[in-house]
Design a protein around this motif. Structure first.
Motif: not given
Ligand code: ATP
Length: 502
Positions: A433-459
């Motif tokens: 409701k306040r910000w553009n955020v992303f939701y991801d449930a698939s894959g190992a958590i480490g891989r999900r973090y890495r995908r976000q790192d590559e597109i610059g999601t800070p948290f």
């Protein structure tokens, strides 16, 4: 630059325009992540230079304006660059971006090569060797240093030099024409008539829309000198050599301010203040201070009406280049419009009870160049431990949270546990409701973090069993340090607010 261009395409930041038809030089399209980054840059600029200032108001003028505006501004008669054509390759170069250097064989100048600013040494040497081979001098010793150290702008080349110069894309010498003026404004026709009276122009800068509306804004009574009018909008220039990705394109966007000051104001101090504020803003959106420098235009290169111009330069992948021009333009533009339109551009200064045409300071910044600078500064590679604790290389974009496309990504630790998924989904919807955020449930958590790192999601925010079974806290992961800590939902909201909107 190549790595950046590849990443931008792969991850959906920037695509070449009309790619299915082979692309269209000088035009680009912004993909799902690019449009977010672009909008965030524009919003941050607008917020900091318009909303958070008491002395600047906004404007959105039309792209096509009365052609007389461009006559008054000098663009119709003067907005052109000298250009050089290659009769053989049919390529066209801007003369002030083309250099020629002597091909010295066994100590004697035997011809010249021309190359575009920023060309690398192997390319230049290859050109020189072509000249050497064409002279049947394969055994002669080529002086490579002179190719770099004795390069001169092509605008200075004599007829004799041109006749023995090998162009950047030619196979024979003497194919480059002398520099000729080239109009940079795109023309179009307005209305049903196709004659010259219907000729209009796509604006090459947003500034003239501000000058043309300056009286309207003054008459609204909301502004008192000194004040600024800001505008963000598209600009079009038929650049002869669009290049370096989105650095120089034919359609781009500008963020400009005309800051009106009294003729007797201390413009030197105000110019310095604007320079400092602009540098601070660039740093606030994540550019390292050390990559920004100032290029003060020497007095003999200034336009006759200009009191001073300083460009803020950024260290782009292709070298140190202009990012933001900050010019003191005196009362030239308003006087020109007063002369051509017959309408008074004077204002009444309440404080001094006097009437005058104000002077301006003009900070002019390109959205696309800012985006390229932001990408350049953010792109990096490092090594972090993977799920098994082994070091793994990762590519990441260290965007400032203020402009990152996604501010955070929400992950349920496991996707087959409904309690985790429900809780994560609820938090995701709330943040959305306040910000553009992303939701991801698939894959190992480490891989999900890495995908976000590559597109610059800070948290990264992970909902795990402690969240649902214990205290409701979530894991908050920092992209750059990969550090994780537990925070309550209230702490999370306060933290994001400070990081993103602060
Ligand atoms: P250059 O000398 O590089 O052609 P300029 O000095 O003509 O640029 P200005 O007219 O001062 O540029 O434009 C103001 C700002 O607009 C520039 O600092 C730059 O950020 C941006 N800009 C200008 N031309 C282009 C372009 N072709 N593509 C992208 N951005 C541009």
């Amino acid at each position: 630059m190549e790595e950046l261009v590849g990443l931008c395409k792969r991850r959906g930041f920037i695509f070449p325009s009309s790619e299915i038809y082979g692309g269209y030089t000088g035009f680009f399209d912004y993909g799902p992540l690019g449009v977010e980054l672009r909008n965030n840059i524009k919003q941050a600029w607008w917020r900091d230079f318009v909303h958070r200032r008491d002395d600047v108001v906004g404007l959105d003028s039309s792209i096509i304006m009365h052609p007389k505006i461009w006559k008054a501004s000098g663009h119709v008669d003067g907005f052109s660059d000298p250009m050089v054509d290659c009769r053989e390759s049919k390529k066209r170069y801007r003369a002030d971006q083309l250099f020629f250097a002597p091909v010295v064989l066994d100590g004697e100048t035997r011809g010249y090569v021309a190359y575009v600013e920023g060309a690398d040494q192997p390319t230049i040497v290859k050109l020189a060797k072509k000249v050497r081979d064409s002279l049947d001098q394969k055994q002669a010793k080529l002086d490579e240093d002179k190719l770099i150290n004795e390069a001169i702008e092509f605008t200075e080349a004599s007829d004799a030099v041109r006749a023995s110069t090998l162009g950047p894309d030619a196979t024979k010498v003497g194919t480059l024409t002398e520099p000729r003026e080239f109009k940079l404004m795109f023309e179009t026709k307005v209305g049903p008539l196709a004659d010259d009276s219907a000729t209009a122009y796509l604006r090459p800068e947003t500034a003239q829309g501000i000058f043309a509306n300056y009286k309207n804004v003054v008459d609204t009574g909301r502004v008192r000198i000194p004040f600024g009018i800001a505008q963000i909008g598209k600009a079009f220039r038929n650049e002869i050599t669009p290049r370096n990705f989105i650095f120089r394109s034919r359609e781009f966007e500008q963020m400009e301010i005309e800051y009106f000051i009294a003729p007797d104001a201390d413009w030197k101090s105000l110019h310095r203040e604007w320079l400092d504020q602009c540098i601070d803003w660039l740093v606030s959106i994540g550019l390292p201070r050390a990559s920004i420098s100032e290029d003060i235009h020497p007095a003999d290169k200034l336009a006759f009406y200009s009191q001073a111009t300083t460009d803020l330069m950024f260290h782009f992948p292709h070298g140190e280049q202009e990012l933001w021009g900050i010019a003191c333009r005196s009362d030239y533009d308003l006087n020109q419009h007063q002369k051509h339109s017959g309408k008074s551009m004077e204002l009444f200064d309440e404080a001094t009870k006097s009437k005058y045409v104000p002077h301006v300071i003009e900070p002019s910044l390109g959205v696309d160049r800012t985006l390229l600078a932001v990408l350049t500064a953010a792109y990096c590679e490092d090594e972090v431990p993977n799920d098994k604790g082994q070091a793994e290389k990762r590519t990441l974009l260290k965007f400032s949270p203020k402009i990152a496309p996604y501010k955070a990504a929400v992950f349920p630790l496991l996707k087959n546990k409904p309690e985790l998924v429900e809780r994560a989904d609820a938090l995701y919807r709330k943040l959305q409701k306040r910000w553009n955020v992303f939701y991801d449930a698939s894959g190992a958590i480490g891989r999900r973090y890495r995908r976000q790192d590559e597109i610059g999601t800070p948290f990264g925010i992970t909902i795990d069993f402690d969240t649902i079974e214990k205290d409701g806290t979530v894991t908050l992961r920092d992209r750059d340090t990969t550090e994780q800590r537990r925070v309550s939902e209230a702490e999370l909201l306060a933290f994001l607010e400070e990081q993103v909107d602060g």
